[in-house]
Scaffold this motif. Sequence first.
Motif, PDB file in Angstrom:
ATOM      1  N   UNK A  20       0.822  -1.207   0.000  1.00  0.00           N
ATOM      2  CA  UNK A  20       0.000   0.000   0.000  1.00  0.00           C
ATOM      3  C   UNK A  20       0.861   1.264   0.000  1.00  0.00           C
ATOM      4  N   UNK A  21       1.903   1.322   0.909  1.00  0.00           N
ATOM      5  CA  UNK A  21       2.707   2.547   0.990  1.00  0.00           C
ATOM      6  C   UNK A  21       3.531   2.740  -0.279  1.00  0.00           C
ATOM      7  N   UNK A  22       3.919   1.648  -0.916  1.00  0.00           N
ATOM      8  CA  UNK A  22       4.676   1.790  -2.150  1.00  0.00           C
ATOM      9  C   UNK A  22       3.798   2.392  -3.253  1.00  0.00           C
ATOM     10  N   UNK A  23       2.538   1.916  -3.305  1.00  0.00           N
ATOM     11  CA  UNK A  23       1.618   2.465  -4.304  1.00  0.00           C
ATOM     12  C   UNK A  23       1.372   3.955  -4.043  1.00  0.00           C
ATOM     13  N   UNK A  24       1.246   4.313  -2.740  1.00  0.00           N
ATOM     14  CA  UNK A  24       1.038   5.721  -2.395  1.00  0.00           C
ATOM     15  C   UNK A  24       2.207   6.576  -2.868  1.00  0.00           C
ATOM     16  N   UNK A  25       3.413   6.071  -2.582  1.00  0.00           N
ATOM     17  CA  UNK A  25       4.620   6.806  -2.978  1.00  0.00           C
ATOM     18  C   UNK A  25       4.692   6.991  -4.483  1.00  0.00           C
ATOM     19  N   UNK A  26       4.412   5.920  -5.208  1.00  0.00           N
ATOM     20  CA  UNK A  26       4.475   5.997  -6.669  1.00  0.00           C
ATOM     21  C   UNK A  26       3.473   7.010  -7.202  1.00  0.00           C
TER      22      UNK A  26
END
Lengths: 241, 154
Positions: A20-26
């Motif tokens: 989830x946090x990786x998708x947010x960052x991207x």
Amino acid sequence: MTDLSQPPEPEPRGDPSPGQSRRDLEQLVADRTLELTQALEQKTALLHEVDHRVKNNLQLISSLLLLQNRRVADPAVKAALRGMLDRVNAIATVHRRLFQSDDVERFDVSAFVRDLVADVVGSAGRDDIAFSLDLERVDVAASKAAPLALVISELLSNATRHAFPEGRPGRVFVGITRNEDAFRIEISDDGVGMPTSASVNGFGLTIIQLLCQQLKARFEALDASPGTRVVITLPVNGARP
Amino acid sequence: MNERPLGVLIVEDEVLLATELEFLLDEAGCRALGHAMTADEAVTMAHDLHPDLALVDVHLADGPTGVEVARRIHQDCGGVALFMTANVKRLPDDFAGACGVIGKPYSGNGVRSALHYLTACLRDGHAPGPPPVGLTLSPDYIALWGLHELAKAS
């Protein structure tokens, strides 16, 4: 407009799943990239618009001078307007050249001289003056382009308009060479020589001297018997000639 | 040379530039047929006056309509358009059918030389040599006027 100087929102505390946090960052990176791309496009469009206006205004100034030159009869006024027209044309040629190349920071002096000579030859209408060029490729900072162009234009106009009174054929030479710490620009003619040409155009000489002072360049006018040889020595990167 | 002078239409929204251009046309042995300031005026005048050459600014009184004017003159009127603009880089790759461009700011001599050159090209159907400084030809007209062959021969 979005304030681009603000850093992105910090990640909330807690432990969301790594995916989830990786998708947010991207998503954040994608959003900011889009914003920056749009901001750059706006700035580029603005730069083109300003360039366009500068060129059109230079064209307007030159047309005004040409139109008035057609109206007046007094030879002294005509000569003064002609001189101003040459100067505006020199600046116009600089501007055309600067934005033609991909590098707007540097100015190709030799390419400018080729353009200017073609124009001076055509407008002088003197088949009996032969021009020869020996030009090494030399770049200067764009900020020096206009003053240097004005100096060269003034010297070329002097050589073509004053060194050869009607009926006297002759030669004009322009050479540019590069030494270790300076550029050498030579303009010579085999015309009537300095005393006459300098007294005819005192304002031109003043302009040359003032601009050489600004450019930290050395200006030498020599009697070439016959004619005049002028040498401008321009330091590279602020070195003294 | 005792030939029919080139009939030229001026499409330019700056009246001072157009006025000076009329003098330059006269000096180059051309005949100014008229002066349009908008796209509609330009296309109507091109239909009625059948210019040999139209000098077309890109930004006219009704907006950036010059490219479309050039295209219509090329397609519908049988005349040859030549752009005169400060925005040389914004022209379409095919020059909208125009024969080339003179970049602003131009000099009086630059325009006269270009007009002499184009008069010869339009009369003979091929170029007398490479174009003068200040005039850039479109790819189509470089081919049409045999400049590839000229480049090879030199």
